[in-house]
Design an enzyme around this catalytic site. Sequence first.
Site, short mmCIF file in Angstrom:
data_model
loop_
_atom_site.label_atom_id
_atom_site.label_comp_id
_atom_site.label_asym_id
_atom_site.label_seq_id
_atom_site.Cartn_x
_atom_site.Cartn_y
_atom_site.Cartn_z
N ARG A 91 -10.58 16.94 6.39
CA ARG A 91 -11.43 17.24 5.23
C ARG A 91 -12.78 17.79 5.69
O ARG A 91 -13.33 17.32 6.68
CB ARG A 91 -11.68 15.99 4.39
CG ARG A 91 -10.44 15.41 3.76
CD ARG A 91 -10.83 14.26 2.82
NE ARG A 91 -9.66 13.53 2.39
CZ ARG A 91 -9.50 12.21 2.55
NH1 ARG A 91 -10.45 11.47 3.12
NH2 ARG A 91 -8.40 11.62 2.13
N HIS A 134 -12.45 3.65 0.01
CA HIS A 134 -12.42 2.69 1.13
C HIS A 134 -13.12 1.38 0.73
O HIS A 134 -13.60 0.65 1.61
CB HIS A 134 -13.17 3.24 2.37
CG HIS A 134 -12.45 4.32 3.11
ND1 HIS A 134 -13.14 5.31 3.77
CD2 HIS A 134 -11.14 4.57 3.32
CE1 HIS A 134 -12.28 6.13 4.35
NE2 HIS A 134 -11.06 5.71 4.08
N GLU A 169 -7.69 -4.33 5.62
CA GLU A 169 -7.62 -4.11 4.18
C GLU A 169 -6.53 -4.96 3.53
O GLU A 169 -6.70 -5.47 2.43
CB GLU A 169 -7.37 -2.62 3.90
CG GLU A 169 -8.61 -1.79 4.18
CD GLU A 169 -8.36 -0.30 4.19
OE1 GLU A 169 -7.89 0.21 5.24
OE2 GLU A 169 -8.62 0.36 3.18
N ASN A 182 0.87 -1.18 0.00
CA ASN A 182 0.00 0.00 0.00
C ASN A 182 0.91 1.23 0.00
O ASN A 182 1.44 1.63 1.04
CB ASN A 182 -0.89 -0.04 1.25
CG ASN A 182 -1.85 1.14 1.32
OD1 ASN A 182 -1.76 2.07 0.51
ND2 ASN A 182 -2.75 1.10 2.29
N ARG A 212 -2.57 -2.03 -3.46
CA ARG A 212 -3.75 -1.19 -3.29
C ARG A 212 -3.64 -0.06 -4.30
O ARG A 212 -2.66 0.69 -4.31
CB ARG A 212 -3.78 -0.60 -1.88
CG ARG A 212 -4.91 0.37 -1.74
CD ARG A 212 -4.91 1.05 -0.39
NE ARG A 212 -6.06 1.93 -0.30
CZ ARG A 212 -6.01 3.14 0.24
NH1 ARG A 212 -4.88 3.61 0.74
NH2 ARG A 212 -7.09 3.88 0.30
#
Length: 369
Positions: free
Chosen positions: A219, A160, A357, A7, A71
């Site tokens: 964010r 996600h 993940e 990743n 990923r």
Amino acid sequence: MKILVINAGSSSLRYELFSSKLVSLSEGYIQRIGQKGQTKDHLTAVKNALDTLLKENAISQLSEIKAVGHRVVHGGEKYTKPTRITTSVQKEIRRLCKIAPLHNPPNLEGIRACQKLLPKAVQVAVFDTAFHQTLPQKAFMYALPYLMYEKQGIRRYGFHGTSHAYISKETRKLLKKKSSKIVTCHLGNGSSITAIQNGKSIDTSMGFTPLEGVPMGTRSGNIDPAIALKLTEKRTPAQVDHLLNHESGFKGISGLSSDMRDLLKTRKTRKKSQLSIDMYTYRIAQYIAAYSASLKGLDAITFTGGIGQNSGYIRAQICQYLTHLGVKLDAAKNRTNKKLISTKGSKIKVMVIPTDEEKEIATQTLRLI
Ligand code: ADP
């Protein structure tokens, strides 16, 4: 046979090695890539990771790694499944840098590094957007002129995806129901909520970019789009982009930190810490309720991510808005992060499931090869 999961972020690289039975053998996290006096680039980072795996005896030689699962954040509309990386796939990932300028370039660096250092291994891309490609058009369109979608690919992609896919699979195992209506809440530095019907994503809160949806660490989440235009009166588009992605959310509201732990520690003494939490939990609850309409019902709500897995207070704040739907939390189970945190009488099951993940990427990579 072993599978390596990579990743690669803009300045960091996470890796994990799995056996063919999907048992984790070793993992590592390399930070500050590209910064002065630190790891030079992604190629060096992967080289260091492989050296560590050899030193730890997790592998005795590099040829044991038969596949690498990468990923990749953005797969556009083309990639709905894990994909073996060929020259043309790599070209398409590069083309998608146009709509994912922050994420796809470092992912490509990771791919290139592994192709160089592990030339015999099969390279597989697992896309963060792929799980959401089942959204119906009414959910993925923005009400802009249709040409914007056709010519520029402006639509909801969602992110996600690997985490939501993994969590929904685990939730369905626990529900033991053939047909299921689930809302998964991935609450970390970035947060997104997804509506999942019978294992398929039908709506999700992040949009064309990961900026849409609930407020996050830095964010803004949803704002009136006219505010962004107003902000350009005194700022360049790049400055507005920075403000919305890096200076807003918990950090912007609290004036203290983007880290939920700091807000929880100070919420009793700082009004703006409590306000950040209240805005966050209120919006998440609204998404869950909205998605119960999208799903026309709701069997389970599952929480995951650094915040979702660890904070009983946040989960309780969210669930207090959902009692009219029949949500009842067991306070003791919620406080201690048990897997099932709703009471026996709760109409909707509420769960806490740690996301993984890397394992999901390894699973999908293994299935492909
Ligand atoms: P990322 O989205 O970068 O993968 P994580 O899923 O690890 O990040 O989530 C990071 C967030 O989780 C941070 O806001 C952090 O404060 C929060 N967090 C981690 N542990 C706890 C905890 N015990 N209680 C509340 N929040 C936590």
